[in-house]
Design a protein around this motif. Structure first.
Motif, PDB file in Angstrom:
ATOM      1  N   LEU A 238       2.165  -5.082  -4.961  1.00 12.55           N
ATOM      2  CA  LEU A 238       0.791  -5.496  -4.688  1.00 12.55           C
ATOM      3  C   LEU A 238      -0.102  -4.806  -5.718  1.00 12.55           C
ATOM      4  O   LEU A 238       0.016  -3.599  -5.909  1.00 12.55           O
ATOM      5  CB  LEU A 238       0.421  -5.036  -3.271  1.00 12.55           C
ATOM      6  CG  LEU A 238      -0.627  -5.789  -2.465  1.00 12.55           C
ATOM      7  CD1 LEU A 238      -0.290  -7.266  -2.370  1.00 12.55           C
ATOM      8  CD2 LEU A 238      -0.722  -5.189  -1.051  1.00 12.55           C
ATOM      9  N   VAL A 239      -0.944  -5.581  -6.405  1.00 15.67           N
ATOM     10  CA  VAL A 239      -1.884  -4.956  -7.342  1.00 15.67           C
ATOM     11  C   VAL A 239      -3.306  -5.302  -6.923  1.00 15.67           C
ATOM     12  O   VAL A 239      -3.549  -6.337  -6.300  1.00 15.67           O
ATOM     13  CB  VAL A 239      -1.660  -5.410  -8.808  1.00 15.67           C
ATOM     14  CG1 VAL A 239      -0.221  -5.165  -9.232  1.00 15.67           C
ATOM     15  CG2 VAL A 239      -2.042  -6.867  -9.020  1.00 15.67           C
ATOM     16  N   LEU A 240      -4.231  -4.415  -7.251  1.00 11.11           N
ATOM     17  CA  LEU A 240      -5.641  -4.667  -6.935  1.00 11.11           C
ATOM     18  C   LEU A 240      -6.394  -4.970  -8.221  1.00 11.11           C
ATOM     19  O   LEU A 240      -6.481  -4.107  -9.107  1.00 11.11           O
ATOM     20  CB  LEU A 240      -6.247  -3.437  -6.232  1.00 11.11           C
ATOM     21  CG  LEU A 240      -7.725  -3.548  -5.851  1.00 11.11           C
ATOM     22  CD1 LEU A 240      -7.967  -4.694  -4.874  1.00 11.11           C
ATOM     23  CD2 LEU A 240      -8.226  -2.232  -5.238  1.00 11.11           C
TER      24      LEU A 240
ATOM     25  N   TYR B 213      -2.373  -5.518   2.809  1.00  8.99           N
ATOM     26  CA  TYR B 213      -1.179  -4.667   2.765  1.00  8.99           C
ATOM     27  C   TYR B 213      -0.323  -4.899   4.021  1.00  8.99           C
ATOM     28  O   TYR B 213       0.894  -5.027   3.941  1.00  8.99           O
ATOM     29  CB  TYR B 213      -1.594  -3.202   2.660  1.00  8.99           C
ATOM     30  CG  TYR B 213      -0.440  -2.241   2.587  1.00  8.99           C
ATOM     31  CD1 TYR B 213       0.091  -1.853   1.367  1.00  8.99           C
ATOM     32  CD2 TYR B 213       0.149  -1.732   3.749  1.00  8.99           C
ATOM     33  CE1 TYR B 213       1.175  -0.980   1.292  1.00  8.99           C
ATOM     34  CE2 TYR B 213       1.231  -0.866   3.698  1.00  8.99           C
ATOM     35  CZ  TYR B 213       1.741  -0.500   2.472  1.00  8.99           C
ATOM     36  OH  TYR B 213       2.807   0.345   2.417  1.00  8.99           O
ATOM     37  N   GLY B 214      -0.993  -4.963   5.163  1.00  6.31           N
ATOM     38  CA  GLY B 214      -0.279  -5.183   6.425  1.00  6.31           C
ATOM     39  C   GLY B 214       0.467  -6.505   6.436  1.00  6.31           C
ATOM     40  O   GLY B 214       1.604  -6.597   6.917  1.00  6.31           O
ATOM     41  N   ASP B 215      -0.152  -7.557   5.886  1.00  6.66           N
ATOM     42  CA  ASP B 215       0.499  -8.871   5.818  1.00  6.66           C
ATOM     43  C   ASP B 215       1.704  -8.853   4.885  1.00  6.66           C
ATOM     44  O   ASP B 215       2.722  -9.482   5.149  1.00  6.66           O
ATOM     45  CB  ASP B 215      -0.469  -9.924   5.246  1.00  6.66           C
ATOM     46  CG  ASP B 215      -1.577 -10.263   6.222  1.00  6.66           C
ATOM     47  OD1 ASP B 215      -1.485  -9.832   7.387  1.00  6.66           O
ATOM     48  OD2 ASP B 215      -2.531 -10.958   5.803  1.00  6.66           O
TER      49      ASP B 215
ATOM     50  N   GLY C  99       5.645  -1.551  -3.488  1.00  7.80           N
ATOM     51  CA  GLY C  99       4.869  -0.761  -4.434  1.00  7.80           C
ATOM     52  C   GLY C  99       3.449  -1.282  -4.563  1.00  7.80           C
ATOM     53  O   GLY C  99       3.165  -2.439  -4.234  1.00  7.80           O
ATOM     54  N   VAL C 100       2.538  -0.406  -5.013  1.00  7.54           N
ATOM     55  CA  VAL C 100       1.126  -0.762  -5.184  1.00  7.54           C
ATOM     56  C   VAL C 100       0.629  -0.191  -6.517  1.00  7.54           C
ATOM     57  O   VAL C 100       0.941   0.955  -6.848  1.00  7.54           O
ATOM     58  CB  VAL C 100       0.273  -0.178  -4.023  1.00  7.54           C
ATOM     59  CG1 VAL C 100      -1.214  -0.368  -4.300  1.00  7.54           C
ATOM     60  CG2 VAL C 100       0.655  -0.812  -2.686  1.00  7.54           C
TER      61      VAL C 100
ATOM     62  N   ILE D 204       0.958   3.851  -7.529  1.00  6.94           N
ATOM     63  CA  ILE D 204       0.427   4.504  -8.732  1.00  6.94           C
ATOM     64  C   ILE D 204      -0.948   3.928  -9.099  1.00  6.94           C
ATOM     65  O   ILE D 204      -1.304   2.824  -8.681  1.00  6.94           O
ATOM     66  CB  ILE D 204       1.359   4.339  -9.961  1.00  6.94           C
ATOM     67  CG1 ILE D 204       1.482   2.865 -10.384  1.00  6.94           C
ATOM     68  CG2 ILE D 204       2.746   4.913  -9.684  1.00  6.94           C
ATOM     69  CD1 ILE D 204       2.126   2.659 -11.750  1.00  6.94           C
ATOM     70  N   THR D 205      -1.708   4.709  -9.869  1.00  2.70           N
ATOM     71  CA  THR D 205      -2.877   4.148 -10.561  1.00  2.70           C
ATOM     72  C   THR D 205      -2.582   4.287 -12.053  1.00  2.70           C
ATOM     73  O   THR D 205      -1.962   5.269 -12.481  1.00  2.70           O
ATOM     74  CB  THR D 205      -4.191   4.889 -10.230  1.00  2.70           C
ATOM     75  OG1 THR D 205      -4.128   6.233 -10.719  1.00  2.70           O
ATOM     76  CG2 THR D 205      -4.470   4.902  -8.742  1.00  2.70           C
TER      77      THR D 205
END
Lengths: 324, 257
Positions: free
Chosen positions: A6-8, A84-86, A91-92, A153-154
């Motif tokens: 998942l990325v923002l 995130y829950g869905d 990893g993020v 991670i960022t």
């Protein structure tokens, strides 16, 4: 084993910031062929989804709400955690931007996970991924791994190359409704100081001034050169302490750490504390009257001379190229 | 007001970094209060002077950190707490530190917690927001102005050069950005007084935590120095020729413009 990531993404003035595409590339790297889902949060972000697909995301989930016009940790935290829950990713990846720095520790704390901040390089993939990050503002580096669980991670902007833009890629962009409530911070006002829009941390070219600029006026030719090169202006602590410019421009161990393609140090002596903030720039140019100045030790190209003489000629030369 | 300031002992910014036995060599290095934490301590003292109350400075570390806590006391903080977990916990990451600090603070009814927005050594900036989240209180990072009125707080934060004005309320955790204030130097009477101020030494056993609760989630595999930069090229000739040559090199050799 492939991992779901998942990325923002991050929008500014209605456009996606470049670091958004870099998060996709980083996530692909870790995923080992797994799915990369991008999240976009804001009051109007639905139309930006497709661009994330073109840069390599497999799917996009958007969360729009009037309360998400401005970033707040509560608002964006609620929106991100709902997605995130869905998705239950392995990893993020966030950008290590003002927003990413502010939000990621909250999410990691809420989820009870580890978090590796400010990553500049990724080695390996999946559970074996190892992350390189600067410590002591780039005076040293460390290689870190997440022992188990979420690979969170960022990434530092401008270090991980985005994938090539491919307008033929397609994928679902779905809107998720999230109730955003109980925001404890209310944004009353935002004053734009960085008027020209090129942010120091993402700038490809930085022209930085030190005590050698002699005063606020001395930054004018630097600004002109930076504008011409599509870059941003920075400063050393000496210049900031002397009130030649705002502290928001300061580069160094206290201040911003930057890694542009081209760093032009004008009238900067090269104190350790400044060098820590810029020594990992790809190409460094130093212009200083003092041939013994430390900055020449790390410069790729050096000119011993007066910045007020040299910089106007550089501007002329670049203008000549632009015309021809 | 019941105010806490979180303080970390770090290398002086003027120190060069070297590595021995796979770790950062600390021999002979000068240590300071992390510069961003110094802003936090200064702001805490100013707010106490304005609103009354007490400032406690808190650090995790070994006994060497007492020096930095004494400095904060000499600046004007009222008391200090040192949580020494180094003997009991082998690996400490941001998860560990935040758990320990939050456990200590959980029953202290802090109105305001101040910290630096980042430590200049580890540089992740995670601990402040993590502590706030564990305590269930709001936080604002990278602040450059703070005004308290009763239980209301008005905060200006630096967002990559822009200034954002935020209204929120106590209890609150904030992290300091450069520009928040000008930290004072400890005065001689301040240094004398600091010697008599209370400095509480705690160990891991004094907390309500098991070792499993704080086990680091990340592991550092290797520490290394950046490759040394090869000496660059200093141009020669008349200023005009040098500038023209530079532009040519940047365009054709370095290919950055």
């Amino acid at each position: 084993m492939s991992k779901k990531m998942l990325v923002l993404g991050e929008a500014r003035d209605g456009e996606l910031r470049n670091v958004s595409f870099e998060t996709i590339a980083a996530a692909k790297n870790i995923s080992g062929g797994g799915e990369v889902v991008a999240v976009l949060i804001g009051d109007q972000v639905q139309s930006l989804g497709e661009e994330m697909i073109h840069y390599g995301a497999d799917r996009v989930v958007t969360v729009e709400h009037p309360h998400l016009k401005h970033y707040t940790p509560d608002g964006f935290g609620q929106a991100f955690l709902a997605v995130y829950g869905d998705e239950s990713p392995d990893g993020v990846v966030f950008g290590h931007t003002a927003m990413g720095k502010d939000l990621s520790p909250k999410i990691a704390s809420k989820l009870g996970t580890g978090l590796i901040s400010d990553v500049t390089k990724i080695e390996g993939e999946g559970d074996d991924a190892e992350f390189i990050r600067p410590i002591y503002s780039g005076k040293a580096f460390e290689k870190v791994e997440i022992k188990e669980g979420l690979q969170f991670i960022t990434i530092r902007p401008n270090n991980i190359e985005p994938l090539a833009h491919d307008a033929s890629r397609s994928g679902d962009v779905t809107a998720k409704t999230v109730e955003i409530a109980n925001l404890r911070s209310v944004i009353k006002d935002v004053v734009r100081k960085s008027t020209e829009g090129v942010d120091l941390s993402e700038a490809k070219v930085i022209v930085a001034g030190g005590r050698g600029v002699k005063g606020p006026e001395g930054f004018k030719p630097l600004k002109e050169l930076a504008d011409l090169l599509g870059g941003a202006v920075g400063a050393s602590r000496g210049a900031c302490d002397a009130d030649y410019c705002d502290y928001s421009l300061q580069i160094g161990q206290t201040g911003k750490v930057v890694t542009p393609d081209l760093y032009i140090a004008a009238g900067i002596s090269g104190a350790i504390q400044h060098v820590a903030g810029m020594s990992n720039s790809k190409v460094i140019v130093a212009i200083n009257k003092d041939p013994e100045a430390n900055i020449f030790k790390i410069a790729d190209y050096g000119i011993v001379g007066d910045i007020f003489e040299i910089i106007p000629i550089m501007i002329e030369e670049i203008q000549k190229i632009k015309v021809s | 007001m019941n105010i806490y300031a979180l303080v970390k002992r770090t290398f002086d910014t003027e120190e060069k970094i070297s590595i021995s036995n796979g770790a950062i060599a600390e021999d002979g290095a000068e240590f300071i209060i992390n510069p961003y934490d110094e802003y936090a301590v200064e702001e805490a003292i100013k707010l106490r002077d304005e609103h009354g109350g007490e400032v406690t400075v808190l650090s995790i570390g070994d006994e060497d950190s007492e020096k930095q806590l004494r400095t904060a006391l000499a600046m004007g903080a009222d008391k200090a707490v040192l949580i020494n977990i180094e003997d009991d916990i082998d690996d400490i990451d941001e998860y560990t530190s935040a758990k320990v600090i939050a456990d200590y603070l959980k029953d202290k009814n802090a109105d305001l917690i101040l910290a630096g927005n980042v430590a200049i050594d580890g540089g992740s900036g995670q601990v402040g927001p993590r502590v706030a989240e564990l305590l269930g209180i709001n936080y604002v990072t990278t602040i450059t102005e703070l005004t308290i009125d009763g239980t209301n707080a008005t905060v200006v934060r630096d967002v990559e050069g822009d200034s954002e004005t935020i209204e929120t309320s106590l209890p609150l955790l904030v992290t300091a950005q450069q520009g928040l204030n000008e930290p004072r130097y400890p005065s001689l009477p301040g240094i004398m007084k600091a010697k008599k101020k209370p400095l509480e030494d705690l160990e891991f056993d004094d907390l309500d935590l098991d070792e499993d609760d704080v086990e680091a989630k990340t592991e550092t595999k290797e520490v290394f120095l950046p490759p040394a930069k090869a000496a660059g090229r200093v141009l020669e000739g008349e200023p005009a020729d040098q500038a023209a040559e530079l532009i040519k090199l940047l365009r054709n050799e370095a290919k950055v413009i």
